[in-house]
Design an enzyme around this catalytic site. Structure first.
Site, PDB file in Angstrom:
ATOM      1  NE  ARG A  70      -3.952  -2.137   0.339  1.00  0.00           N
ATOM      2  CZ  ARG A  70      -5.074  -2.215   1.070  1.00  0.00           C
ATOM      3  NH1 ARG A  70      -5.377  -1.265   1.925  1.00  0.00           N
ATOM      4  NH2 ARG A  70      -5.866  -3.251   0.939  1.00  0.00           N
ATOM      5  N   GLY A  83      -0.336 -12.290 -17.900  1.00  0.00           N
ATOM      6  CA  GLY A  83      -1.725 -12.732 -17.780  1.00  0.00           C
ATOM      7  C   GLY A  83      -2.027 -13.886 -18.716  1.00  0.00           C
ATOM      8  CD  GLU A 129       2.460 -18.980 -18.551  1.00  0.00           C
ATOM      9  OE1 GLU A 129       1.964 -17.861 -18.771  1.00  0.00           O
ATOM     10  OE2 GLU A 129       2.759 -19.375 -17.398  1.00  0.00           O
TER      11      GLU A 129
END
Ligand SMILES: [Zn+2]
Length: 360
Positions: free
Chosen positions: A69, A182, A212
């Protein structure tokens, strides 16, 4: 382990996948986020880390991202990841960070200034305390650039363009490349051509994940449309002889992650991994871990697999380990220094002629 003392470079490593349980616990405690974790002890976090399946893995990664954060959090994460690298005698690493996830998706008040400040503070401490050099690849979370996160659909501006801006802002703080991560299914490389062209215009390298979860077509897209300088994974290039030939002829390096491919079920077993075949075809392969603490591996263990699973000789492992330095984007003088260190170690090994058997 035999390869523990070998000076190593690692080119495919995600920051959140390189943190020990201790760090995750510390981040949660200081941000009052212990309720996001399955327990309040290092043992509980270590048990939670144990690989179950793709969805659990993604859940762990997402949760860890949500614990970062502040600039100090990023600095701590980098420092602790750097300590893990140093313990394995990794001398240089290019670590993938996904700033858009923190800034544009999780929206917990993280800004690019905080990310860069934290990464830089951590990186300097890692350099001064451990002598390990770090560079960054900022990657686009590809699925967030399509109208439907899971099913693709139209390309939407945002994730890619913002990541490019972040990467350009980070050029003076060790960012060397633009990545694309992703799930490749329903998220092909072609729509990202404009951002990668722009990145390259400003001197960043194109380092997308491809081949991938999707096949050879995705790798063709990465090299033709994204002008890839290096490819994350790329192992499914094995499905296309023309592609293998092109990768070999142009010496476009692949960042191979053996254990990770098997855990995420992109390859059915280590024995069936195409690494030796890619290597025999003349493709420049490098060995990496992807997410070492989450899949319970180390770079030394991955090199040992070349011996134990594929029957590689020590000389062949050394040849491949050298590739990681060659294929890195360290500045020329730094690269020369690391190559000298590596070659000195390799020559010592050869001249001792001891070459203790690497077979475990
Ligand atoms: Zn990856």
């Amino acid at each position: 382990m035999f390869f523990d003392n070998m000076p190593k470079a690692e080119l495919h490593l995600h920051l959140e996948g390189a943190l020990p349980p201790r760090t995750v616990l510390q981040l949660a405690k200081r941000n009052g986020l212990l309720d996001l974790l399955p327990g309040e002890t290092e043992e509980a976090i270590a048990r939670w880390y144990v690989f179950q399946d793709f969805y659990h893995f993604m859940d762990v990664v997402r949760t860890i991202k949500n614990l970062l954060r502040t600039a100090e959090d990023f600095a701590l994460a980098v420092y602790d990841a750097g300590r893990e690298l140093a313990a394995q005698h990794i001398r240089y690493a290019e670590i993938t960070v996904t700033p858009y996830t923190y800034i544009g998706f999780l929206k917990q008040g993280v800004t690019i200034e905080m990310v860069l400040e934290g990464l830089e503070a951590g990186r300097q401490r890692v350099r001064s305390e451990f002598g390990v050099e770090l560079r960054w690849i900022f990657d686009i979370p590809r699925n967030r650039a399509f109208a439907d996160y899971h099913n693709g659909g139209d390309y939407v501006a945002g994730a890619a363009e913002n990541t490019l801006e972040f990467a350009l802002a980070g050029k003076d703080f060790g960012v060397i490349g633009l990545g694309l991560g992703g799930n490749e299914i329903n998220a092909p490389p072609e729509p990202f051509a404009h951002v990668f062209a722009e990145a390259k215009r400003y001197g960043l390298k194109s380092i997308p994940h491809a081949g991938e979860s999707a096949g050879a077509k995705s790798v063709w897209g990465a090299i033709n449309d994204l002008q890839a300088d290096r490819v994350g994974h790329g192992v499914r290039a094995i499905e296309d002889a023309d592609l293998l030939h092109t990768l070999a002829a142009r010496q476009i390096p692949l960042e191979v992650n053996l254990t990770c491919n098997v855990y995420l079920k992109f390859v059915s077993s280590l024995k069936e991994h195409p690494l030796p075949e890619l290597d025999r075809a003349g493709v420049m392969v490098t060995i990496n871990t992807d997410d070492p603490t989450l899949i319970g591996t180390t770079l030394s263990k991955e090199y040992q697999l070349l011996v134990d699973i594929f029957g590689y000789s020590t000389a062949d492992v050394i040849r491949i380990a050298r590739n990681a330095f060659t294929a890195s984007y360290a500045e020329p003088d730094l690269k020369a220094r690391f190559l000298l260190e590596f070659d000195t170690w390799a020559n010592n090994m050869a001249s001792q002629n001891a070459l203790k058997s690497p077979h475990s």
